[in-house]
Design an enzyme around this catalytic site. Structure first.
Site, short mmCIF file in Angstrom:
data_model
loop_
_atom_site.label_atom_id
_atom_site.label_comp_id
_atom_site.label_asym_id
_atom_site.label_seq_id
_atom_site.Cartn_x
_atom_site.Cartn_y
_atom_site.Cartn_z
N GLU A 167 45.84 37.32 48.12
CA GLU A 167 45.69 36.41 46.97
C GLU A 167 46.25 35.02 47.22
OE1 GLU A 167 46.34 39.51 46.56
OE2 GLU A 167 44.90 40.23 45.10
N HIS A 188 49.23 46.67 35.73
CA HIS A 188 47.86 46.23 35.48
C HIS A 188 47.68 45.75 34.05
CE1 HIS A 188 46.95 48.35 39.24
NE2 HIS A 188 45.84 47.67 39.26
#
Lengths: 307, 432
Positions: free
Chosen positions: A43, A112
């Site tokens: 990322e 998440h």
């Protein structure tokens, strides 16, 4: 992407897989593997790559498979995305869009289920918007892509299945404007993203009980649309903020401060801010339900506010 | 050589030992057990890398290393690597870098320059060797030790000096400072304070170049990107992530490691399990090259091949330049940890002294010509300092000016108008 060949997408599984929530479905077949780039799991580096590409003439859209993963890209988002236009004395623009699904889902577990808008909000030089309906998702996405500023677009994991009739002709929404969802007289309810639906559910109950709430989806998390919000506060004199961020340092906290600073004289009561609990989102369904604001709490808060 | 008593670390004077790691050399040395870097013996390559190597197989590694002052062994019939004109250009660029940095130190101690200033003295061969081969459209990405990269790329000394003084005429309007040199005109993409964060940006610029060639089908889109960074960065995740992506997509980029053996006070050997950074290239499927970074001609030779390789579309190269910084990490660093013997060793390999000798030995330039260049640079720098001194400081109205490319990003004010439409907004008197 059709209109401007410089627009490209990069992220994990955006290409052949069509995106983890199918947002980019079909695009790789149409535009090729370079325009819809499947990146390795890195990322920080691919966000930085997007920034470098934006500085040198492209208009990339970087996807975080889950917004939470962008915590790994914090270095690039804070230092480079937000700041390079300034530290270069205005020489380089960074017309990048960073987007992805975030928020509390259905028992996805703590990592998440994060709300990154509160972590990113202090970064100077970026804009943040949160979409909540198919209509504003399309309009805001177009606006974000066309903007010369770096924009972080927050989508929500539970809102992808919404269906709505939207115009065929092209439309672009303003990144800085809030959306009036339901005009009213008694209280201003400010919300965004998924909590909009909890608010509207509560609004039904409130209307039955004789209240007339004004519901505004602030959409622009940074900067705040002080005009729409201000007009509403001047009308109703009572403010309730309903958000999914945690209480500490969340969007609601900033919004409370902004309203107090700008419209203090117009308030008849202290601003009430309903936020998620300051806990890592638990896995168990019951616990998860108590983590986020539920419609019943909104109803109670309005009743107390309007006494 | 003594073991635990000394606090100095000797990365280069330890004789090579066996490769086994069962008995560490120092009882107190907690670092790499690999054989120490052997700087006095060339590392033999397995096979010569050719430009027609199969694109999918790992390219064999070529390592070039030798002493500066020994005569260079050339394989071709021609005796010289450069013409006189090229030689003078290289000399001038290195002198500009050296004199500029010396001037920075002076100005800093006179209170004209502030904050963290990282000087490049000793490493000029890398900047000159690489950047002088680039076109104006090629991109350079640097770190906080970026003054000389900016100068080599063409940014005028006046603008760099002004930026360092924090004046409005600086290349970044005084908003960047020593660690954030940018130039759109000369395609210098920064200037980054955190190590490693520039490498993904460089990868992005290389991606842009490839995109322009393959998607936008722009003719002649073959810009190469050079990413400069140090030995400390080579232990950072972003480095590896970008090596992977660059090799995967064959991006036109050259990763240039300026291995000066020290990251502030951390010796490269104490931080790195395998200190031979060039070896990490083949692990990702790109050639890894080690070159003597104190010799501008050797650097230039390697750079030529790496840049051409990228331009042809064959992908990235990792080049490790063994070099040394004569000063501390920054002007705030007392530089007490490095062994004086090590410093003396490298001072004896000063790239400028060596190159001067090369020019004289090969009759490419005379003493007078080089002295004329020295004088020219002195005058250029005096002018740059004067310019910077006389330039205005940024006014208050500049504070909010470049936060957003589109100032609508400041939002809509309570009166319904965009804040930026208020004429007094950038003065800061409008409520923010």
């Amino acid at each position: 992407m059709e209109r401007d060949p410089r627009v490209c997408v990069m992220g994990e599984d955006v290409g052949h897989y069509g995106g983890s929530y199918k947002v980019t479905k079909g695009l790789a077949e149409k535009y090729g593997d370079l325009r819809v780039l499947d990146t390795p799991i890195a990322e920080n580096s691919f966000t930085g790559m997007g920034i470098g590409a934006a500085m040198t003439g492209l208009r990339p859209i970087v996807e975080g498979m889950n917004m939470g993963f962008l915590l790994l890209a914090f270095n690039q988002i804070s230092n480079n995305c937000g700041m390079l236009h300034y530290t270069s004395g205005g020489q380089f623009t960074i017309p990048i869009v960073i987007r992805g699904p975030g928020g509390v889902g259905r028992q996805l577990g703590a990592e998440h289920s994060q709300r990154l808008e509160s972590y990113f909000q202090s970064i100077p030089g970026i804009q943040m918007v949160a979409c909540s309906t198919p209509y504003n998702a399309k309009g805001l996405m177009k606006a974000a892509i066309r903007s010369e500023n770096p924009v972080i677009l927050f989508e929500h994991v539970l809102l992808y299945n919404l269906k709505e009739r939207i115009p065929d002709e092209e439309y672009v929404l303003s990144l800085e404007e809030a959306e009036m969802v339901r005009p009213g007289e008694h209280v201003t309810i400010l919300t965004y993203s998924r909590m909009r639906y909890h608010v509207m559910q509560a609004a039904k109950t409130l209307v039955n009980k004789g209240y007339d709430p004004e519901v505004i989806d602030i959409r622009s998390l940074k900067p705040f649309d002080l005009y729409t919000i201000g007009c509403s506060v001047k009308k109703t004199h009572r403010v309730l903020i309903v958000e999914e961020c945690m209480r500490t340092g969340g969007i609601g906290a900033s919004l409370t401060a902004a309203i107090t600073e700008n419209f203090h004289d117009y308030l008849d009561a202290p601003i009430v801010c309903l936020s998620s609990q300051d806990v890592p989102t638990p896995y168990a369904g019951t616990l998860e339900e108590w983590t986020v604001v539920q419609p019943a709490q909104i109803v109670t808060a309005v009743e107390q506010l309007c006494q | 050589m003594s073991l635990s008593a000394t606090k100095f670390v000797h990365p280069i004077t330890t004789p090579p030992t066996s490769r086994s790691s069962d008995k560490p050399l120092f009882s107190t040395f907690f670092g790499s057990n690999h054989t120490k870097l052997r700087f006095n013996k060339p590392i033999v390559a397995a096979q010569r890398r050719s430009s027609s190597a199969a694109s999918t197989s790992f390219s064999p590694v070529v390592a070039v290393s030798s002493d500066v002052v020994k005569e260079k062994k050339l394989k071709s019939a021609s005796n010289l690597l450069i013409t006189k004109e090229e030689g003078l250009v290289l000399y001038e660029d290195m002198i500009l870098g050296r004199f500029f940095e010396d001037m920075c130190a002076q100005m800093y101690y006179r209170g004209k320059m502030f904050g963290f200033v990282h000087l490049y003295n000793g490493q000029e061969a890398v900047s000159t060797g690489f950047i002088k081969l680039l076109k104006k459209e090629d991109y350079v990405v640097s770190t906080y030790r970026d003054h000389v990269h900016a100068l080599s790329k063409g940014v005028p000394a006046r603008e760099v000096m002004s930026e360092l003084f924090g004046k409005a005429t600086g290349c970044c309007r005084g908003q960047g400072g020593s660690m954030h040199m940018f130039s759109k005109e000369y395609n210098l993409l920064g200037g980054f304070a955190f190590i490693g964060e520039g490498i993904p940006v460089a990868t992005g610029a290389a991606f842009s170049s490839k995109y322009r060639r393959e998607v936008l089908k722009e003719p002649g889109a073959d810009e190469v990107t050079l990413a400069f960074f140090g030995d400390g960065t080579c232990n950072n995740g972003q480095f590896y992530e970008c090596l992977n992506m660059a090799a995967l997509w064959k991006l036109p980029i050259v990763f240039v490691v300026e291995n000066n053996l020290w990251a502030i006070g951390m010796s490269h050997l104490r931080a790195t399990s395998d200190p031979q950074i060039w070896k990490k290239g083949p692990a990702f499927g790109m050639p890894g090259v080690h070159v003597d970074g104190m010799d501008v001609l050797k650097v230039r030779e390697v750079a030529k091949e790496a840049i051409e390789r990228a331009r042809r579309g064959e992908g990235p190269t990792l080049v490790e330049c063994e070099t040394y910084r004569f000063r501390g990490h920054s002007l705030a660093d007392p530089d007490e940890l490095r062994d004086p013997a090590e410093k003396a060793h490298y001072a004896g390999r000063d790239p400028i002294t060596a190159f001067k000798k090369y020019l004289f030995d090969n009759k490419l330039a005379s003493e007078q010509e080089l002295k004329a260049i020295d004088k020219k640079i002195d005058e250029l720098l005096d002018d740059a300092v004067e310019f910077a001194d006389e330039s205005p400081l940024p006014p208050r109205s500049q504070l909010l000016e470049n936060v957003f490319a589109d100032p609508k990003g400041f939002g809509i004010g309570a009166d319904g108008k965009y804040r930026c439409e208020d004429p007094k907004f950038t003065q800061g008197t409008a409520h923010v």
